[in-house]
Design an enzyme around this catalytic site. Structure first.
Site, short mmCIF file in Angstrom:
data_model
loop_
_atom_site.label_atom_id
_atom_site.label_comp_id
_atom_site.label_asym_id
_atom_site.label_seq_id
_atom_site.Cartn_x
_atom_site.Cartn_y
_atom_site.Cartn_z
N SER A 10 49.80 37.44 35.58
CA SER A 10 49.69 36.28 36.47
C SER A 10 51.03 36.02 37.18
CB SER A 10 49.20 35.06 35.69
OG SER A 10 48.92 33.99 36.56
N ASP A 65 46.28 40.65 37.26
CA ASP A 65 45.83 39.55 38.10
C ASP A 65 47.00 38.69 38.57
OD1 ASP A 65 43.50 38.69 39.38
OD2 ASP A 65 43.37 36.91 38.13
N HIS A 98 40.31 34.68 35.36
CA HIS A 98 41.74 35.05 35.38
C HIS A 98 42.14 35.75 34.08
CE1 HIS A 98 45.63 34.86 37.20
NE2 HIS A 98 46.15 33.96 36.37
#
Length: 456
Positions: free
Chosen positions: A163, A187, A257
């Site tokens: 992330s 991601d 996510h």
């Protein structure tokens, strides 16, 4: 870490968790554990580096930025993988951190270093956490440069960023002029990075090789392509099994996510073999237009995970490559892909969707190819991608139905001159064929598959 606490609770020797505490005794150096009060008040950046190896896969040893050469477990002749977490709005350690470290440390002869910047990432103010990524990147850059001064090769450094941590990893790579060996972005964060220029986010120039996995591009993840290879799970946005409404609570916001880490962990554990196919879009992939991988060496489609590095030379030669794959809702996530080629003949034009069932003993798996209406008319050749949730190795019967939605009036007949099913990830299995089938629309017909060489 939590793993050490569990071992202690089971009565095992604390010596299994070897690491120097501040008092000079033996103890584990754990990931910083904060709570919501820290997040409300805000935290200032403080970076800790926790070392794990095959000798201590469950118990971290904190590395001091200037005294790390004295740490006997930190062998600079080995490759080093840095794990960089992202935004921590609750302050708790990432739930995946122990498992990822164990899989990396036990599966390969590596230095695994967790970059613990929880003090900094733990802020209700996301803007503050984003601002700290640059400072944390300078801190980690200095450490890697010190490693280089002690004889480590930049080419043996791998940053795994999750992330917001993916962009932090990219900043480190940019600081080192793109000379580190590899960055993996799981991601990469989207908020505040959607309109960012390449030097303001992760991009392919940040390392010799950059691989990226996308699972939540329509929310917390970043759209586009940002590596030498970008994997798009289920198109890179909505993931199967994740809630579709806000009534599911927290899971509605984080499930897509977090799926990137679950897929990566499964691939690392070798319980998932997730093959991806190069294509311009997920729609083209579902249409069966992108099922070839001859351009790659080895001559096979790339697979998600640590071992994607074996496709590096092909990917560097091909330039930025997008690859797509579909998954199930739970482990082992893998779908079995069949290329289905049909030649149909019917007097009147029909539009419909296709249902295919595979039978093996009492086991049945079904796929509905319905992402768009298919056209059937005189001598129509149709290619489908049929993705089954289960792998049935010995198929003795196939059922086929073409649903046109016609519920009024006569049912028209459709003649299937040939149907051929080729398993894409099972090259040892021969394709299955059947010839000259007469069927009615909306009615299932079953048949025994034949060898494709047995056509009369």
């Amino acid at each position: 870490m939590l793993a050490c606490a569990r071992l202690s609770a089971l009565g095992l020797l604390l010596a299994l968790c070897r690491g120097r505490g501040e008092d000079g005794g033996d103890s584990c150096d754990n990931f910083t554990d904060l709570d919501l009060s820290h997040c409300f008040l805000g935290t200032s950046l403080y970076v800790r580096l926790l070392l794990y190896t095959r000798a201590n896969p469950a118990c971290g040893r904190e590395l001091h930025h200037r005294r790390f050469p004295s740490e006997p477990l930190f062998n600079l002749s080995r490759p080093t993988a840095f794990v960089v977490h992202g935004y921590r709005p609750t302050g708790a350690p990432p739930v995946w951190i122990d498992r990822l470290v164990r899989l990396l440390a036990e599966g390969r002869d590596l230095n695994v270093v967790v970059v613990d910047w929880n003090r900094g990432a733990a802020n209700l103010n996301y803007l503050a956490a984003v601002a700290y990524t640059r400072e944390a990147a300078h801190n980690l850059t200095a450490f890697i440069r010190a490693m280089q001064d002690e004889g480590a090769s930049l080419g043996s450094v791998h940053l795994i960023g999750v992330s917001l941590g993916a962009h932090l990893a990219g900043f480190v790579g940019a600081n080192l002029k793109g000379k580190i060996g590899r960055i993996t972005g799981l991601d990469p964060a989207g908020p505040l990075f959607t309109s960012a220029t390449p030097d303001e986010r992760l991009d392919p120039s940040d390392a010799i090789f950059v691989d990226v996995l996308h699972t939540d591009m329509d929310s917390f993840g970043l759209r586009g392509a940002h590596g030498h290879i970008d994997f798009y799970a289920n198109g890179g946005a909505d993931q199967p099994g994740c809630p579709k409404t806000i009534f599911a609570g927290k899971s509605y916001f984080v499930c897509d996510h977090q799926r990137s880490m679950l897929l990566y962990l499964c691939a690392l554990n070798r319980t998932c073999s997730l093959t991806a196919y190069p294509c311009a879009s997920y729609a083209d992939f579902l249409d069966g237009r992108c099922l070839q991988c001859e351009a790659f060496k080895p001559a096979s489609c790339p697979q998600l995970g640590y071992d994607i590095i074996q496709w590096r030379e092909s990917l560097l030669r091909l330039g930025q490559t997008k690859v797509f794959f579909s998954t199930t809702a739970s482990q082992p996530y893998k779908k079995l892909n069949y290329k289905v080629d049909m030649v149909t003949w019917n007097q009147y034009l029909r539009w419909g969707v296709v249902y295919i069932r595979l039978h093996s003993g009492r086991n049945v798996t079904e796929v509905r190819v319905d992402h768009k209406l298919l056209r059937f008319e005189q001598f129509t050749s149709t290619r489908l991608l049929a993705q089954f949730d289960e792998d049935l190795p010995h198929v003795h019967k196939i059922s086929l139905r073409i649903n046109t939605g016609n519920v009024i009036g006569p049912r028209y007949k459709i003649r299937v001159l040939q149907i051929r099913l080729t398993p894409l990830e099972r090259p040892e299995r021969p394709p299955m064929c059947r010839f000259d089938i007469i069927m009615e629309e909306n009615t299932e017909v079953a048949f025994r598959p034949l060898s494709c060489d047995s056509r009369p």
